[in-house]
Design an enzyme around this catalytic site. Structure first.
Site, PDB file in Angstrom:
ATOM      1  N   CYS A 119       0.819  -1.226   0.000  1.00 19.05           N
ATOM      2  CA  CYS A 119       0.000   0.000   0.000  1.00 19.05           C
ATOM      3  C   CYS A 119       0.850   1.272   0.000  1.00 19.05           C
ATOM      4  O   CYS A 119       0.321   2.355  -0.248  1.00 19.05           O
ATOM      5  CB  CYS A 119      -0.960  -0.002   1.179  1.00 19.05           C
ATOM      6  SG  CYS A 119      -2.012  -1.450   1.208  1.00 19.05           S
ATOM      7  N   HIS A 252      -3.230   7.226   2.257  1.00 20.20           N
ATOM      8  CA  HIS A 252      -3.676   5.909   1.799  1.00 20.20           C
ATOM      9  C   HIS A 252      -5.077   5.663   2.350  1.00 20.20           C
ATOM     10  O   HIS A 252      -5.358   5.908   3.521  1.00 20.20           O
ATOM     11  CB  HIS A 252      -2.704   4.837   2.308  1.00 20.20           C
ATOM     12  CG  HIS A 252      -3.184   3.448   2.072  1.00 20.20           C
ATOM     13  ND1 HIS A 252      -3.709   3.028   0.871  1.00 20.20           N
ATOM     14  CD2 HIS A 252      -3.247   2.364   2.909  1.00 20.20           C
ATOM     15  CE1 HIS A 252      -4.056   1.754   0.968  1.00 20.20           C
ATOM     16  NE2 HIS A 252      -3.794   1.330   2.190  1.00 20.20           N
ATOM     17  N   ASN A 282     -10.248  -0.070   0.085  1.00 16.92           N
ATOM     18  CA  ASN A 282      -8.783   0.003   0.095  1.00 16.92           C
ATOM     19  C   ASN A 282      -8.262  -0.611  -1.210  1.00 16.92           C
ATOM     20  O   ASN A 282      -8.373  -1.817  -1.410  1.00 16.92           O
ATOM     21  CB  ASN A 282      -8.271  -0.762   1.322  1.00 16.92           C
ATOM     22  CG  ASN A 282      -6.754  -0.768   1.437  1.00 16.92           C
ATOM     23  OD1 ASN A 282      -6.054  -0.401   0.509  1.00 16.92           O
ATOM     24  ND2 ASN A 282      -6.263  -1.191   2.585  1.00 16.92           N
TER      25      ASN A 282
HETATM   26  O1  UT7 Z   1      -3.806  -1.251   3.476  1.00 15.47           O
HETATM   27  C1  UT7 Z   1      -2.826  -1.511   4.435  1.00 15.47           C
HETATM   28  C2  UT7 Z   1      -3.186  -0.912   5.681  1.00 15.47           C
HETATM   29  N1  UT7 Z   1      -4.306  -1.618   6.278  1.00 15.47           N
HETATM   30  C3  UT7 Z   1      -4.941  -1.058   7.262  1.00 15.47           C
HETATM   31  O2  UT7 Z   1      -4.638   0.070   7.581  1.00 15.47           O
HETATM   32  C4  UT7 Z   1      -5.974  -1.827   8.036  1.00 15.47           C
HETATM   33  C5  UT7 Z   1      -5.826  -1.517   9.480  1.00 15.47           C
HETATM   34  N2  UT7 Z   1      -6.798  -2.177  10.328  1.00 15.47           N
HETATM   35  C6  UT7 Z   1      -8.095  -1.817  10.345  1.00 15.47           C
HETATM   36  O3  UT7 Z   1      -8.519  -0.982   9.572  1.00 15.47           O
HETATM   37  C7  UT7 Z   1      -8.995  -2.420  11.386  1.00 15.47           C
HETATM   38  O4  UT7 Z   1      -8.214  -3.111  12.338  1.00 15.47           O
HETATM   39  C8  UT7 Z   1     -10.058  -3.394  10.797  1.00 15.47           C
HETATM   40  C9  UT7 Z   1     -11.085  -2.607   9.998  1.00 15.47           C
HETATM   41  C10 UT7 Z   1      -9.388  -4.406   9.888  1.00 15.47           C
HETATM   42  C11 UT7 Z   1     -10.791  -4.132  11.904  1.00 15.47           C
HETATM   43  O5  UT7 Z   1     -11.383  -3.192  12.791  1.00 15.47           O
HETATM   44  P1  UT7 Z   1     -11.244  -3.387  14.382  1.00 15.47           P
HETATM   45  O6  UT7 Z   1     -11.995  -2.295  14.998  1.00 15.47           O
HETATM   46  O7  UT7 Z   1      -9.766  -3.508  14.667  1.00 15.47           O
HETATM   47  O8  UT7 Z   1     -12.013  -4.744  14.598  1.00 15.47           O
HETATM   48  P2  UT7 Z   1     -11.490  -6.084  15.296  1.00 15.47           P
HETATM   49  O9  UT7 Z   1     -10.524  -6.779  14.401  1.00 15.47           O
HETATM   50  O10 UT7 Z   1     -11.066  -5.745  16.683  1.00 15.47           O
HETATM   51  O11 UT7 Z   1     -12.819  -6.922  15.388  1.00 15.47           O
HETATM   52  C12 UT7 Z   1     -13.889  -6.526  16.248  1.00 15.47           C
HETATM   53  C13 UT7 Z   1     -15.008  -7.501  16.101  1.00 15.47           C
HETATM   54  C14 UT7 Z   1     -14.596  -8.957  16.219  1.00 15.47           C
HETATM   55  O12 UT7 Z   1     -15.624  -9.655  16.897  1.00 15.47           O
HETATM   56  P3  UT7 Z   1     -15.432 -10.020  18.459  1.00 15.47           P
HETATM   57  O13 UT7 Z   1     -14.196 -10.872  18.519  1.00 15.47           O
HETATM   58  O14 UT7 Z   1     -15.269  -8.708  19.166  1.00 15.47           O
HETATM   59  O15 UT7 Z   1     -16.697 -10.729  18.781  1.00 15.47           O
HETATM   60  C15 UT7 Z   1     -14.571  -9.424  14.782  1.00 15.47           C
HETATM   61  O16 UT7 Z   1     -14.814 -10.812  14.666  1.00 15.47           O
HETATM   62  O17 UT7 Z   1     -15.601  -7.350  14.801  1.00 15.47           O
HETATM   63  C16 UT7 Z   1     -15.726  -8.649  14.188  1.00 15.47           C
HETATM   64  N3  UT7 Z   1     -15.615  -8.498  12.750  1.00 15.47           N
HETATM   65  C17 UT7 Z   1     -16.670  -8.328  11.938  1.00 15.47           C
HETATM   66  N4  UT7 Z   1     -17.990  -8.285  12.174  1.00 15.47           N
HETATM   67  C18 UT7 Z   1     -18.802  -8.089  11.129  1.00 15.47           C
HETATM   68  C19 UT7 Z   1     -14.476  -8.468  12.020  1.00 15.47           C
HETATM   69  N5  UT7 Z   1     -14.800  -8.286  10.708  1.00 15.47           N
HETATM   70  C20 UT7 Z   1     -16.144  -8.195  10.645  1.00 15.47           C
HETATM   71  C21 UT7 Z   1     -17.052  -8.002   9.586  1.00 15.47           C
HETATM   72  N6  UT7 Z   1     -18.359  -7.942   9.864  1.00 15.47           N
HETATM   73  N7  UT7 Z   1     -16.652  -7.840   8.296  1.00 15.47           N
END
Ligand code: UT7
Length: 325
Positions: A119, A252, A282
């Site tokens: 990225c 980005h 993204n």
């Molecule tokens: O391009 C390169 C750079 N990439 C990035 O910058 C990405 C950086 N990371 C992020 O943007 C975020 O970490 C994410 C968007 C990927 C995830 O957001 P988060 O707030 O960190 O969520 P999380 O991984 O802590 O997940 C929270 C909850 C989990 O459920 P539990 O364990 O709390 O019950 C996940 O299973 O959200 C759940 N979850 C979803 N629920 C519905 C994860 N993905 C989904 C989904 N739909 N698509």
């Protein structure tokens, strides 16, 4: 006289197949994977993304974006003397997507190569083009970010497949008596290579390992918010400018929360941040030039504006380019 490098034209390309979050929810439900529009919008700011049809490659989107950029710059294909393509989803293992693109644009002879910094790829590519122009090796470069990330997504993994999209963005960068690119700053730390990767590879005619994208989202998020502030401050210091001099921050486009955090740290209002993640998702190396082109064509970014472009991603890589447009 100092030889500067200026962006003289921008272009972009999005494949016509647009998937809203509702379309994504339906598509994943058919696989027994649960997600929701609310979760995607709240956690990422994404509302839609575009996917390329079968048979459409990174070089096809790149060619379309380059034609728009060359037309905006008033530059003919035969005048281009360098092509750099940033991509992590190349058409082939080799030759480079840049070589395939060169032929699709009806060109021959000039040096062409790909840059692989995920990225951050466009920031790396622009930095290399800047150096080659400043040293007199090139005079009119096409710098492109093009991706078909839909090809490497695991549609059984809701934590990643809702985030990415396909697209391309391109700029013409020309040697100039006036700046131009003011400062650049690029970095990497390979010890974090495992937090965002496609671990598979081709060996003996087969794919060994997993050929789909894996990401530890929280680890990437934490690293991203720190390095994006650091690199912005580094380019500003190199150029002798202040954050208050930035007319537009073009980060980005991965997650609106990361962009809000960077803007807050640089004390920039969100009105000065170009946001396209809502419509494109993204698009990895394509996201910055795609956002730049949309901002130029919508009339947000104007000639003379000071722009801070910033990338972060797999590798782990990060960097920024400060320029007067
Ligand atoms: O391009 C390169 C750079 N990439 C990035 O910058 C990405 C950086 N990371 C992020 O943007 C975020 O970490 C994410 C968007 C990927 C995830 O957001 P988060 O707030 O960190 O969520 P999380 O991984 O802590 O997940 C929270 C909850 C989990 O459920 P539990 O364990 O709390 O019950 C996940 O299973 O959200 C759940 N979850 C979803 N629920 C519905 C994860 N993905 C989904 C989904 N739909 N698509």
């Amino acid at each position: 006289m100092t030889r500067f490098a200026r962006i003289t034209g921008t272009g972009s390309s999005l494949p016509p197949w647009r998937l809203s979050n509702a379309d994504m929810v339906d598509m994943l439900a058919r696989r027994g994977v649960e997600t929701s529009d609310d979760w995607i919008v709240e956690r990422t700011g994404i509302r839609a993304r575009h996917f390329a049809a079968e048979g459409v490659y990174a070089s096809d989107l790149a060619a379309d974006a380059c034609r728009h950029a060359m037309s905006a710059a008033g530059v003919a294909a035969q005048d281009i003397d360098l092509i750099i393509v940033a991509t992590s989803t190349p058409d082939m293992v080799f030759p480079s997507t840049a070589a395939i693109l060169q032929h699709k644009l009806g060109m021959a002879g000039c040096p062409v190569f790909d840059v692989q910094a995920v990225c951050s790829g466009f920031i790396y590519a622009l930095t290399v083009a800047h150096s080659l122009i400043a040293t007199g090796t090139a005079s009119k470069a096409l710098v492109v970010g093009s991706e078909v990330f839909s090809r490497i997504l695991d549609f059984n993994d809701r934590t990643t497949c809702v985030l990415f999209g396909d697209g391309a963005g391109a700029v013409v960068v020309e040697a100039s008596d006036i700046p131009g690119i003011l400062a650049t700053d690029i970095h990497a730390d390979g010890k974090h290579s495992g937090i965002l990767c496609v671990p598979g590879h081709v060996s003996g005619g087969a794919i060994l390992g997993d050929p789909l994208l894996k990401m530890d989202g929280q680890a990437v998020f934490k690293l991203a918010v720190g390095v994006l502030e650091d690199t912005a401050r580094a380019t500003l210091a190199k150029a002798g400018r202040e954050a208050a001099d930035i007319d537009w921050l073009i980060p980005h486009q991965a997650n609106i929360r990361i962009m809000q955090s960077t803007a807050r740290k640089l004390k920039l209002p969100m009105e000065k941040v170009v946001v396209t993640v809502d419509q494109h998702g993204n698009t990895s190396a394509a996201s910055i030039p795609l956002a730049l082109d949309h901002a130029v064509r919508s009339g947000q970014v104007k000639r003379g504006d000071t722009l801070m472009l910033e990338g972060v991603g797999g590798g782990f890589t990060w960097g920024s380019v400060l320029l007067d447009f």
